[in-house]
Design a protein around this motif. Sequence first.
Motif, PDB file in Angstrom:
ATOM      1  N   PRO A   4      -9.888 -33.270 -35.041  1.00  0.00           N
ATOM      2  CA  PRO A   4     -10.174 -33.660 -33.661  1.00  0.00           C
ATOM      3  C   PRO A   4     -11.624 -33.350 -33.300  1.00  0.00           C
ATOM      4  O   PRO A   4     -12.197 -32.359 -33.769  1.00  0.00           O
ATOM      5  CB  PRO A   4      -9.222 -32.786 -32.834  1.00  0.00           C
ATOM      6  N   LEU A   5     -12.222 -34.200 -32.490  1.00  0.00           N
ATOM      7  CA  LEU A   5     -13.606 -34.015 -32.081  1.00  0.00           C
ATOM      8  C   LEU A   5     -13.799 -32.695 -31.359  1.00  0.00           C
ATOM      9  O   LEU A   5     -14.771 -31.992 -31.574  1.00  0.00           O
ATOM     10  CB  LEU A   5     -14.055 -35.177 -31.184  1.00  0.00           C
ATOM     11  N   TYR A   6     -12.867 -32.338 -30.500  1.00  0.00           N
ATOM     12  CA  TYR A   6     -13.020 -31.138 -29.693  1.00  0.00           C
ATOM     13  C   TYR A   6     -12.215 -29.963 -30.240  1.00  0.00           C
ATOM     14  O   TYR A   6     -11.868 -29.049 -29.511  1.00  0.00           O
ATOM     15  CB  TYR A   6     -12.627 -31.428 -28.237  1.00  0.00           C
ATOM     16  N   GLY A   7     -11.931 -29.975 -31.530  1.00  0.00           N
ATOM     17  CA  GLY A   7     -11.156 -28.898 -32.137  1.00  0.00           C
ATOM     18  C   GLY A   7     -12.002 -27.665 -32.408  1.00  0.00           C
ATOM     19  O   GLY A   7     -13.224 -27.674 -32.267  1.00  0.00           O
ATOM     20  N   TYR A   8     -11.331 -26.603 -32.809  1.00  0.00           N
ATOM     21  CA  TYR A   8     -12.026 -25.359 -33.143  1.00  0.00           C
ATOM     22  C   TYR A   8     -11.121 -24.534 -34.056  1.00  0.00           C
ATOM     23  O   TYR A   8      -9.903 -24.723 -34.090  1.00  0.00           O
ATOM     24  CB  TYR A   8     -12.363 -24.562 -31.876  1.00  0.00           C
ATOM     25  N   GLY A   9     -11.723 -23.651 -34.806  1.00  0.00           N
ATOM     26  CA  GLY A   9     -10.963 -22.711 -35.623  1.00  0.00           C
ATOM     27  C   GLY A   9     -10.120 -23.323 -36.716  1.00  0.00           C
ATOM     28  O   GLY A   9      -9.165 -22.720 -37.173  1.00  0.00           O
ATOM     29  N   GLY A  10     -10.449 -24.532 -37.139  1.00  0.00           N
ATOM     30  CA  GLY A  10      -9.697 -25.166 -38.219  1.00  0.00           C
ATOM     31  C   GLY A  10      -8.362 -25.752 -37.811  1.00  0.00           C
ATOM     32  O   GLY A  10      -7.585 -26.174 -38.659  1.00  0.00           O
ATOM     33  N   GLN A  11      -8.081 -25.817 -36.510  1.00  0.00           N
ATOM     34  CA  GLN A  11      -6.818 -26.381 -36.060  1.00  0.00           C
ATOM     35  C   GLN A  11      -6.811 -27.889 -36.251  1.00  0.00           C
ATOM     36  O   GLN A  11      -7.768 -28.572 -35.902  1.00  0.00           O
ATOM     37  CB  GLN A  11      -6.568 -26.052 -34.588  1.00  0.00           C
ATOM     38  N   ASN A  12      -5.709 -28.395 -36.798  1.00  0.00           N
ATOM     39  CA  ASN A  12      -5.518 -29.834 -37.016  1.00  0.00           C
ATOM     40  C   ASN A  12      -6.625 -30.460 -37.858  1.00  0.00           C
ATOM     41  O   ASN A  12      -7.072 -31.574 -37.580  1.00  0.00           O
ATOM     42  CB  ASN A  12      -5.355 -30.569 -35.684  1.00  0.00           C
ATOM     43  N   VAL A  13      -7.070 -29.756 -38.887  1.00  0.00           N
ATOM     44  CA  VAL A  13      -8.042 -30.290 -39.846  1.00  0.00           C
ATOM     45  C   VAL A  13      -7.277 -30.622 -41.113  1.00  0.00           C
ATOM     46  O   VAL A  13      -6.578 -29.771 -41.665  1.00  0.00           O
ATOM     47  CB  VAL A  13      -9.160 -29.269 -40.155  1.00  0.00           C
ATOM     48  N   PHE A  14      -7.394 -31.866 -41.567  1.00  0.00           N
ATOM     49  CA  PHE A  14      -6.625 -32.327 -42.720  1.00  0.00           C
ATOM     50  C   PHE A  14      -7.538 -32.964 -43.763  1.00  0.00           C
ATOM     51  O   PHE A  14      -8.440 -33.724 -43.416  1.00  0.00           O
ATOM     52  CB  PHE A  14      -5.576 -33.364 -42.285  1.00  0.00           C
ATOM     53  N   PHE A  15      -7.259 -32.670 -45.028  1.00  0.00           N
ATOM     54  CA  PHE A  15      -7.931 -33.345 -46.135  1.00  0.00           C
ATOM     55  C   PHE A  15      -7.019 -34.464 -46.588  1.00  0.00           C
ATOM     56  O   PHE A  15      -5.842 -34.241 -46.876  1.00  0.00           O
ATOM     57  CB  PHE A  15      -8.180 -32.388 -47.303  1.00  0.00           C
ATOM     58  N   VAL A  16      -7.547 -35.671 -46.638  1.00  0.00           N
ATOM     59  CA  VAL A  16      -6.792 -36.834 -47.092  1.00  0.00           C
ATOM     60  C   VAL A  16      -7.574 -37.447 -48.241  1.00  0.00           C
ATOM     61  O   VAL A  16      -8.728 -37.848 -48.063  1.00  0.00           O
ATOM     62  CB  VAL A  16      -6.611 -37.869 -45.955  1.00  0.00           C
ATOM     63  N   ALA A  17      -6.969 -37.507 -49.416  1.00  0.00           N
ATOM     64  CA  ALA A  17      -7.638 -38.074 -50.590  1.00  0.00           C
ATOM     65  C   ALA A  17      -7.840 -39.573 -50.391  1.00  0.00           C
ATOM     66  O   ALA A  17      -7.057 -40.244 -49.710  1.00  0.00           O
ATOM     67  CB  ALA A  17      -6.823 -37.807 -51.843  1.00  0.00           C
ATOM     68  N   ARG A  18      -8.904 -40.083 -50.981  1.00  0.00           N
ATOM     69  CA  ARG A  18      -9.204 -41.512 -50.892  1.00  0.00           C
ATOM     70  C   ARG A  18      -8.002 -42.327 -51.379  1.00  0.00           C
ATOM     71  O   ARG A  18      -7.454 -42.046 -52.434  1.00  0.00           O
ATOM     72  CB  ARG A  18     -10.433 -41.821 -51.740  1.00  0.00           C
ATOM     73  N   GLY A  19      -7.579 -43.275 -50.595  1.00  0.00           N
ATOM     74  CA  GLY A  19      -6.457 -44.144 -50.950  1.00  0.00           C
ATOM     75  C   GLY A  19      -5.090 -43.563 -50.600  1.00  0.00           C
ATOM     76  O   GLY A  19      -4.081 -44.239 -50.742  1.00  0.00           O
ATOM     77  N   GLU A  20      -5.034 -42.337 -50.160  1.00  0.00           N
ATOM     78  CA  GLU A  20      -3.760 -41.709 -49.803  1.00  0.00           C
ATOM     79  C   GLU A  20      -3.309 -42.213 -48.435  1.00  0.00           C
ATOM     80  O   GLU A  20      -4.020 -42.061 -47.450  1.00  0.00           O
ATOM     81  CB  GLU A  20      -3.927 -40.195 -49.757  1.00  0.00           C
ATOM     82  N   THR A  21      -2.146 -42.821 -48.390  1.00  0.00           N
ATOM     83  CA  THR A  21      -1.656 -43.371 -47.125  1.00  0.00           C
ATOM     84  C   THR A  21      -0.342 -42.740 -46.685  1.00  0.00           C
ATOM     85  O   THR A  21       0.052 -42.889 -45.529  1.00  0.00           O
ATOM     86  CB  THR A  21      -1.485 -44.891 -47.212  1.00  0.00           C
ATOM     87  N   ALA A  22       0.335 -42.029 -47.596  1.00  0.00           N
ATOM     88  CA  ALA A  22       1.606 -41.397 -47.233  1.00  0.00           C
ATOM     89  C   ALA A  22       1.354 -40.365 -46.134  1.00  0.00           C
ATOM     90  O   ALA A  22       0.411 -39.575 -46.206  1.00  0.00           O
ATOM     91  CB  ALA A  22       2.231 -40.736 -48.458  1.00  0.00           C
ATOM     92  N   ASN A  23       2.176 -40.385 -45.116  1.00  0.00           N
ATOM     93  CA  ASN A  23       2.110 -39.431 -43.997  1.00  0.00           C
ATOM     94  C   ASN A  23       0.822 -39.519 -43.177  1.00  0.00           C
ATOM     95  O   ASN A  23       0.517 -38.607 -42.415  1.00  0.00           O
ATOM     96  CB  ASN A  23       2.300 -37.993 -44.491  1.00  0.00           C
ATOM     97  N   LEU A  24       0.068 -40.591 -43.315  1.00  0.00           N
ATOM     98  CA  LEU A  24      -1.187 -40.713 -42.584  1.00  0.00           C
ATOM     99  C   LEU A  24      -0.955 -40.713 -41.071  1.00  0.00           C
ATOM    100  O   LEU A  24      -1.684 -40.059 -40.327  1.00  0.00           O
ATOM    101  CB  LEU A  24      -1.940 -41.971 -43.020  1.00  0.00           C
ATOM    102  N   ALA A  25       0.072 -41.394 -40.617  1.00  0.00           N
ATOM    103  CA  ALA A  25       0.368 -41.426 -39.181  1.00  0.00           C
ATOM    104  C   ALA A  25       0.706 -40.029 -38.664  1.00  0.00           C
ATOM    105  O   ALA A  25       0.290 -39.647 -37.570  1.00  0.00           O
ATOM    106  CB  ALA A  25       1.522 -42.386 -38.891  1.00  0.00           C
TER     107      ALA A  25
END
Length: 76
Positions: A4-25
Amino acid sequence: MIKPLYGYGGQNVFFVARGETANLAQIISPCQSEGYLIVQEYLPAAENGDKRVLIVAACPCRPANAWLPIGGCTQG
Protein backbone atom coordinates in the motif's frame (compact mmCIF):
# COMPACT_ATOMS: atom_id res chain seq x y z
CA MET A 1 6.52 -6.30 -4.67
CA ILE A 2 2.99 -5.10 -3.99
CA LYS A 3 2.37 -2.78 -1.06
CA PRO A 4 0.00 0.00 0.00
CA LEU A 5 1.15 3.54 -0.76
CA TYR A 6 0.47 4.73 2.76
CA GLY A 7 1.68 1.59 4.54
CA TYR A 8 4.35 1.34 7.21
CA GLY A 9 6.28 -1.28 9.12
CA GLY A 10 6.04 -3.93 6.42
CA GLN A 11 2.28 -4.34 6.78
CA ASN A 12 0.58 -5.80 3.70
CA VAL A 13 3.83 -6.05 1.70
CA PHE A 14 3.83 -9.02 -0.67
CA PHE A 15 6.40 -10.52 -3.02
CA VAL A 16 4.80 -11.86 -6.18
CA ALA A 17 7.02 -13.73 -8.64
CA ARG A 18 6.82 -12.72 -12.29
CA GLY A 19 3.95 -14.57 -13.95
CA GLU A 20 2.45 -15.72 -10.64
CA THR A 21 -1.30 -15.20 -10.74
CA ALA A 22 -2.58 -17.63 -8.09
CA ASN A 23 -4.12 -15.74 -5.14
CA LEU A 24 -3.34 -12.38 -6.76
CA ALA A 25 -6.78 -10.99 -5.92
CA GLN A 26 -6.33 -12.03 -2.26
CA ILE A 27 -2.94 -10.27 -2.21
CA ILE A 28 -4.22 -7.06 -3.80
CA SER A 29 -7.36 -6.79 -1.68
CA PRO A 30 -5.82 -5.90 1.73
CA CYS A 31 -3.39 -3.48 0.08
CA GLN A 32 -6.07 -1.78 -1.97
CA SER A 33 -8.40 -1.39 1.02
CA GLU A 34 -6.01 1.32 2.27
CA GLY A 35 -6.12 3.24 -1.02
CA TYR A 36 -3.48 3.28 -3.75
CA LEU A 37 -0.93 0.52 -4.34
CA ILE A 38 2.75 0.54 -5.22
CA VAL A 39 3.85 -2.24 -7.54
CA GLN A 40 7.59 -2.34 -8.05
CA GLU A 41 10.28 -4.73 -9.16
CA TYR A 42 12.09 -6.50 -6.34
CA LEU A 43 15.74 -5.47 -6.20
CA PRO A 44 18.02 -7.96 -4.39
CA ALA A 45 20.21 -5.08 -3.14
CA ALA A 46 17.23 -3.97 -1.02
CA GLU A 47 18.17 -6.74 1.41
CA ASN A 48 20.95 -4.37 2.55
CA GLY A 49 18.38 -1.68 3.43
CA ASP A 50 17.19 1.26 1.41
CA LYS A 51 17.63 4.99 1.25
CA ARG A 52 15.04 7.58 0.40
CA VAL A 53 15.50 11.16 -0.68
CA LEU A 54 13.02 13.76 0.46
CA ILE A 55 12.48 16.56 -2.06
CA VAL A 56 11.31 19.91 -0.68
CA ALA A 57 10.63 22.86 -2.99
CA ALA A 58 12.39 21.03 -5.86
CA CYS A 59 15.58 20.64 -3.76
CA PRO A 60 16.70 17.17 -2.68
CA CYS A 61 17.53 16.84 1.01
CA ARG A 62 20.31 14.62 2.31
CA PRO A 63 19.51 10.88 1.82
CA ALA A 64 18.59 8.97 4.95
CA ASN A 65 18.38 5.30 5.82
CA ALA A 66 14.69 4.54 5.64
CA TRP A 67 14.89 0.87 6.51
CA LEU A 68 17.55 -1.58 7.57
CA PRO A 69 16.95 -5.33 7.25
CA ILE A 70 16.52 -7.48 10.32
CA GLY A 71 17.10 -11.21 10.03
CA GLY A 72 16.67 -11.46 6.27
CA CYS A 73 13.22 -9.86 6.29
CA THR A 74 12.44 -8.10 2.99
CA GLN A 75 9.40 -6.19 4.20
CA GLY A 76 9.98 -2.52 4.68
